[in-house]
Design a protein around this motif. Structure first.
Motif, PDB file in Angstrom:
ATOM      1  N   ARG A  58       0.811  -1.219   0.000  1.00 48.64           N
ATOM      2  CA  ARG A  58       0.000   0.000   0.000  1.00 48.64           C
ATOM      3  C   ARG A  58       0.846   1.272   0.000  1.00 48.64           C
ATOM      4  O   ARG A  58       0.673   2.155  -0.846  1.00 48.64           O
ATOM      5  N   TRP A  59       1.782   1.378   0.927  1.00 45.95           N
ATOM      6  CA  TRP A  59       2.522   2.628   1.075  1.00 45.95           C
ATOM      7  C   TRP A  59       3.528   2.825  -0.057  1.00 45.95           C
ATOM      8  O   TRP A  59       3.850   3.965  -0.411  1.00 45.95           O
ATOM      9  N   PHE A  60       3.983   1.750  -0.655  1.00 41.15           N
ATOM     10  CA  PHE A  60       4.903   1.897  -1.788  1.00 41.15           C
ATOM     11  C   PHE A  60       4.162   2.458  -3.009  1.00 41.15           C
ATOM     12  O   PHE A  60       4.677   3.327  -3.718  1.00 41.15           O
ATOM     13  N   GLY A  82       7.275   6.085 -11.135  1.00 43.11           N
ATOM     14  CA  GLY A  82       6.895   5.086 -12.124  1.00 43.11           C
ATOM     15  C   GLY A  82       7.380   3.695 -11.773  1.00 43.11           C
ATOM     16  O   GLY A  82       6.706   2.708 -12.049  1.00 43.11           O
ATOM     17  N   GLY A  83       8.564   3.612 -11.149  1.00 44.20           N
ATOM     18  CA  GLY A  83       9.074   2.314 -10.742  1.00 44.20           C
ATOM     19  C   GLY A  83       8.163   1.632  -9.740  1.00 44.20           C
ATOM     20  O   GLY A  83       7.886   0.429  -9.846  1.00 44.20           O
ATOM     21  N   PHE A  84       7.662   2.383  -8.759  1.00 44.33           N
ATOM     22  CA  PHE A  84       6.722   1.815  -7.792  1.00 44.33           C
ATOM     23  C   PHE A  84       5.390   1.482  -8.463  1.00 44.33           C
ATOM     24  O   PHE A  84       4.777   0.455  -8.173  1.00 44.33           O
ATOM     25  N   GLN A  85       4.947   2.359  -9.357  1.00 43.49           N
ATOM     26  CA  GLN A  85       3.643   2.145  -9.977  1.00 43.49           C
ATOM     27  C   GLN A  85       3.640   0.976 -10.950  1.00 43.49           C
ATOM     28  O   GLN A  85       2.598   0.371 -11.183  1.00 43.49           O
ATOM     29  N   ALA A 134      -2.995  16.034 -12.611  1.00 43.21           N
ATOM     30  CA  ALA A 134      -4.382  15.695 -12.291  1.00 43.21           C
ATOM     31  C   ALA A 134      -4.569  14.186 -12.220  1.00 43.21           C
ATOM     32  O   ALA A 134      -5.222  13.668 -11.294  1.00 43.21           O
ATOM     33  N   PHE A 135      -4.000  13.465 -13.162  1.00 42.29           N
ATOM     34  CA  PHE A 135      -4.125  12.007 -13.182  1.00 42.29           C
ATOM     35  C   PHE A 135      -3.467  11.385 -11.952  1.00 42.29           C
ATOM     36  O   PHE A 135      -4.041  10.508 -11.298  1.00 42.29           O
ATOM     37  N   GLU A 136      -2.247  11.821 -11.637  1.00 46.62           N
ATOM     38  CA  GLU A 136      -1.525  11.244 -10.500  1.00 46.62           C
ATOM     39  C   GLU A 136      -2.204  11.595  -9.175  1.00 46.62           C
ATOM     40  O   GLU A 136      -2.233  10.770  -8.251  1.00 46.62           O
ATOM     41  N   SER A 137      -2.745  12.788  -9.078  1.00 43.29           N
ATOM     42  CA  SER A 137      -3.456  13.170  -7.850  1.00 43.29           C
ATOM     43  C   SER A 137      -4.700  12.312  -7.655  1.00 43.29           C
ATOM     44  O   SER A 137      -4.986  11.845  -6.540  1.00 43.29           O
ATOM     45  N   ALA A 138      -5.436  12.092  -8.746  1.00 44.17           N
ATOM     46  CA  ALA A 138      -6.601  11.208  -8.668  1.00 44.17           C
ATOM     47  C   ALA A 138      -6.188   9.795  -8.283  1.00 44.17           C
ATOM     48  O   ALA A 138      -6.860   9.118  -7.491  1.00 44.17           O
ATOM     49  N   THR A 139      -5.064   9.338  -8.825  1.00 42.72           N
ATOM     50  CA  THR A 139      -4.545   8.013  -8.482  1.00 42.72           C
ATOM     51  C   THR A 139      -4.245   7.900  -6.994  1.00 42.72           C
ATOM     52  O   THR A 139      -4.623   6.923  -6.334  1.00 42.72           O
ATOM     53  N   ALA A 140      -3.552   8.908  -6.456  1.00 40.48           N
ATOM     54  CA  ALA A 140      -3.199   8.883  -5.038  1.00 40.48           C
ATOM     55  C   ALA A 140      -4.453   8.847  -4.161  1.00 40.48           C
ATOM     56  O   ALA A 140      -4.520   8.092  -3.173  1.00 40.48           O
ATOM     57  N   ILE A 141      -5.450   9.636  -4.518  1.00 44.96           N
ATOM     58  CA  ILE A 141      -6.693   9.671  -3.728  1.00 44.96           C
ATOM     59  C   ILE A 141      -7.401   8.318  -3.793  1.00 44.96           C
ATOM     60  O   ILE A 141      -7.866   7.791  -2.769  1.00 44.96           O
ATOM     61  N   MET A 142      -7.471   7.733  -4.988  1.00 41.76           N
ATOM     62  CA  MET A 142      -8.174   6.457  -5.134  1.00 41.76           C
ATOM     63  C   MET A 142      -7.431   5.323  -4.433  1.00 41.76           C
ATOM     64  O   MET A 142      -8.041   4.429  -3.843  1.00 41.76           O
ATOM     65  N   LEU A 143      -6.097   5.340  -4.500  1.00 42.01           N
ATOM     66  CA  LEU A 143      -5.329   4.333  -3.762  1.00 42.01           C
ATOM     67  C   LEU A 143      -5.573   4.455  -2.268  1.00 42.01           C
ATOM     68  O   LEU A 143      -5.736   3.460  -1.554  1.00 42.01           O
ATOM     69  N   TRP A 144      -5.596   5.676  -1.765  1.00 45.73           N
ATOM     70  CA  TRP A 144      -5.809   5.900  -0.338  1.00 45.73           C
ATOM     71  C   TRP A 144      -7.181   5.395   0.101  1.00 45.73           C
ATOM     72  O   TRP A 144      -7.333   4.784   1.173  1.00 45.73           O
ATOM     73  N   LEU A 145      -8.196   5.624  -0.741  1.00 51.42           N
ATOM     74  CA  LEU A 145      -9.563   5.276  -0.353  1.00 51.42           C
ATOM     75  C   LEU A 145      -9.886   3.802  -0.555  1.00 51.42           C
ATOM     76  O   LEU A 145     -10.606   3.200   0.241  1.00 51.42           O
ATOM     77  N   PHE A 146      -9.346   3.182  -1.611  1.00 50.48           N
ATOM     78  CA  PHE A 146      -9.850   1.870  -2.018  1.00 50.48           C
ATOM     79  C   PHE A 146      -8.842   0.726  -1.974  1.00 50.48           C
ATOM     80  O   PHE A 146      -9.244  -0.430  -1.973  1.00 50.48           O
ATOM     81  N   TYR A 147      -7.543   1.036  -1.988  1.00 45.22           N
ATOM     82  CA  TYR A 147      -6.557  -0.038  -2.081  1.00 45.22           C
ATOM     83  C   TYR A 147      -6.061  -0.396  -0.689  1.00 45.22           C
ATOM     84  O   TYR A 147      -5.257   0.317  -0.104  1.00 45.22           O
ATOM     85  N   MET A 148      -6.553  -1.520  -0.180  1.00 43.23           N
ATOM     86  CA  MET A 148      -6.184  -1.981   1.158  1.00 43.23           C
ATOM     87  C   MET A 148      -5.625  -3.405   1.078  1.00 43.23           C
ATOM     88  O   MET A 148      -6.277  -4.369   1.471  1.00 43.23           O
ATOM     89  N   PRO A 149      -4.416  -3.557   0.544  1.00 40.86           N
ATOM     90  CA  PRO A 149      -3.824  -4.902   0.456  1.00 40.86           C
ATOM     91  C   PRO A 149      -3.414  -5.379   1.842  1.00 40.86           C
ATOM     92  O   PRO A 149      -3.508  -4.627   2.819  1.00 40.86           O
ATOM     93  N   PRO A 150      -2.966  -6.616   1.964  1.00 37.40           N
ATOM     94  CA  PRO A 150      -2.539  -7.104   3.277  1.00 37.40           C
ATOM     95  C   PRO A 150      -1.518  -6.168   3.920  1.00 37.40           C
ATOM     96  O   PRO A 150      -0.529  -5.781   3.295  1.00 37.40           O
ATOM     97  N   SER A 151      -1.784  -5.801   5.151  1.00 30.52           N
ATOM     98  CA  SER A 151      -0.903  -4.894   5.870  1.00 30.52           C
ATOM     99  C   SER A 151       0.350  -5.630   6.337  1.00 30.52           C
ATOM    100  O   SER A 151       0.462  -6.859   6.206  1.00 30.52           O
ATOM    101  N   PHE A 152       1.270  -4.891   6.918  1.00 31.13           N
ATOM    102  CA  PHE A 152       2.490  -5.505   7.444  1.00 31.13           C
ATOM    103  C   PHE A 152       2.140  -6.540   8.511  1.00 31.13           C
ATOM    104  O   PHE A 152       2.699  -7.639   8.534  1.00 31.13           O
ATOM    105  N   GLU A 153       1.211  -6.205   9.371  1.00 34.40           N
ATOM    106  CA  GLU A 153       0.823  -7.121  10.452  1.00 34.40           C
ATOM    107  C   GLU A 153       0.217  -8.405   9.894  1.00 34.40           C
ATOM    108  O   GLU A 153       0.477  -9.503  10.396  1.00 34.40           O
ATOM    109  N   THR A 154      -0.590  -8.260   8.829  1.00 28.35           N
ATOM    110  CA  THR A 154      -1.201  -9.445   8.226  1.00 28.35           C
ATOM    111  C   THR A 154      -0.153 -10.333   7.557  1.00 28.35           C
ATOM    112  O   THR A 154      -0.188 -11.564   7.680  1.00 28.35           O
ATOM    113  N   LYS A 155       0.785  -9.708   6.849  1.00 27.86           N
ATOM    114  CA  LYS A 155       1.805 -10.483   6.133  1.00 27.86           C
ATOM    115  C   LYS A 155       2.708 -11.254   7.096  1.00 27.86           C
ATOM    116  O   LYS A 155       3.269 -12.291   6.726  1.00 27.86           O
TER     117      LYS A 155
END
Length: 527
Positions: free
Chosen positions: A57-59, A94-97, A154-175
């Protein structure tokens, strides 16, 4: 995220000349886009490995925010150096994305991995028009090329907002709920030596290749030294990864010993990168020299977009054909054979072969893209441990990007040297009967710019001489590009041999198993 990262790659590259004309001229201006490849090639593997360990998530959020900041820096840039900083931030983000291919696959049942990759490739329809959109901004907006960077922001800002709101992969604690390890314990277990050697090797190799023939000659110490040191780093890295007792190696040896499921696919993607990125470099130059009317910005954008038109066709193939026919090995072989043959067809293109050139470029691009998602899926489903998916898919991306850098350096060197050897005799032959009585050297010097304004300044020039000189430039470049495409055939043959040695994914692996679940998805299951 996939679309926004593609825009940061495609749009600045398409408008590079306009940025240099406005803020330069500065010989360093190609580094605005070179930095993207440098950063992304390194970060996608390193970031993939770190995300395998610490969570994704944070990457991904870091990638989106970094690219958004890069777009902001570029939109307000007042110098070429500032634009290069923007390119560095784009490459870092871009490398992270580019980890999106691993992120998406692990969230769906194995049987739908290829379909998911196909949907992602199909989704690049908007970014495929990036060059044309960029030229439209330049032609129709008051801020010109800067509009491209605001668009990316604009595209990258929308991406950051959507990742924050909707992308919840396994957290560090879960992994790490089974091993109970802390972040500090995992930091100490990282392959620090491998990370530094891999980063240094990739960085030095890409720097040397990008300097070669453009900034410095191939024999220069600026080119030779980084490449030699890079290979030394990779050799030391290989021994380190094999013989050191590492918990989380940056290049897991267990992957590389699997030739048919992994290493052969690295070779395929390396050569695919050589063909794809070379087309992105060569075709805009070739089309603008041979087919585009002088001063027609929109038509230049249309021609620059031809490679992207091919990727649109490829998107439909990846959705409608790739996931459902299976036999991934034979899909790879067929696609690579087709693009190798068509690259050979590009060698026959002359000044008046516009229709052949357009059709061939579009079809080559359509054949070139599918091997990447095919390889992503084949590698991910061939893993014994899905916790390695980030680094495995990241290495595929790294090899593709490095292949593009190698090809760009080799091809630019070939067509530049061949053009320089062609232009003098061809110019002399075509202008000797045009009534020109001035200095041949002055006329030869004017061919470097190849514009009517430059030729008009040559003493003693006639309209017939001017037309003959322009024809000489085109004829010289036709011969130069022909040699490049013939050389590319050899690389295609290597890719065909590697594709033949791969193995299709077993049907048993296309199961309903799912590598990970979103944190929110697990909550719904519990409820």
């Amino acid at each position: 995220m996939y679309e926004s990262y593609l825009f940061t790659l495609i749009m600045p590259a398409a408008i590079l000349a306009y940025i240099n004309a406005d803020l330069g001229p500065d010989p360093k201006y190609p580094w605005i886009t070179v930095c993207w490849n440098l950063g992304a090639a390194i970060i996608v593997t390193v970031g993939g490995r770190l995300a395998d360990i610490f969570g994704r998530r944070w990457f991904l959020l870091t990638g989106a925010v970094s690219a958004a900041v890069g777009a902001l820096v570029g939109a307000t840039g007042q110098s070429i150096n500032q634009m290069i900083v923007s390119g560095v931030l784009f490459g870092f983000g871009g490398g992270f994305q580019e980890m999106c291919f691993a992120c998406a696959q692990e969230l769906v049942p194995n049987r739908y991995r290829f379909a998911t990759l196909g949907i992602m490739i199909l989704a690049n329809h908007v970014s495929s028009f990036g060059p044309l959109i960029g030229y439209a901004f330049i032609t129709y907006t008051s801020i010109g090329w800067r509009a491209c960077y605001w668009f990316c922001f604009a595209f990258e800002s929308a991406t950051a907002i959507m990742l924050w709101l909707f992308y919840m992969p396994p957290s560090f604690e879960t992994k790490h709920e089974d091993d109970y390890k802390t972040k500090w314990q995992l930091v100490k277990e990282l392959d620090h030596m491998g990370l530094w050697l891999f980063t240094a090797g990739c960085l030095l190799l890409l720097l040397g290749l990008n300097w070669a023939s453009v900034t410095y000659p191939w024999s220069s110490a600026h080119v030779v030294a980084p490449i030699v040191i890079a290979f030394a780093c990779f050799i030391v890295l290989g021994f380190w990864e094999v013989y050191a007792n590492l918990k989380y190696p940056i290049l897991p040896p267990k992957l590389f010993v699997k030739w048919r499921e992994f290493t052969a696919l690295l070779v395929v993607c390396f050569v695919a990168g050589m063909l794809y990125y070379s087309m992105n470099v060569l075709w805009p130059r070739q089309s603008s020299l041979l087919f585009v009317p002088a001063g027609d910005t929109i038509i230049r954008g249309v021609y620059a977009n031809m490679v992207s038109f091919g990727t649109i066709i490829a998107g439909w193939y990846c959705v409608l054909v790739m996931p459902w026919v299976g036999h991934e090995r034979w899909q790879l072989v067929t696609l690579i054979c087709a693009q190798t043959a068509l690259i050979g067809s590009m060698a026959s293109i002359g000044i008046n072969d516009k229709a052949q050139a357009i059709a061939t470029v579009v079809i080559v691009a359509a054949c070139n893209l599918p091997p990447s998602p095919l390889s992503f899926g084949m590698v991910s489903l061939g893993l014994d441990d899905q916790s390695d998916i980030g680094v495995a898919v990241g290495l595929i991306s790294t090899f593709r990007l490095i292949g593009g850098a190698v090809a760009t350096s080799i091809y630019v060197s070939i067509y530049t040297s061949r053009y320089q050897s062609n232009i003098t005799p061809i110019l002399h032959r075509l202008t000797q009967d045009t009534g020109y009585t001035g200095s041949f050297q002055a006329l030869l010097k004017a061919t470097a710019a190849n514009t009517q304004a430059t030729y008009a300044k040559v003493p003693g020039i006639t309209p017939e001489t001017m037309q003959a000189a322009m024809l000489a430039v085109k004829t010289s470049y036709v011969g130069a590009f022909r040699l490049v495409y013939l050389v590319a055939i050899a690389f295609g043959v290597c890719a065909i041999a590697s594709a033949l040695s791969t193995r299709s994914v077993e049907k048993a692996k296309k199961s309903n198993e799912q590598a990970v679940r979103l944190e929110t998805e697990k909550e719904n299951i519990l409820v």
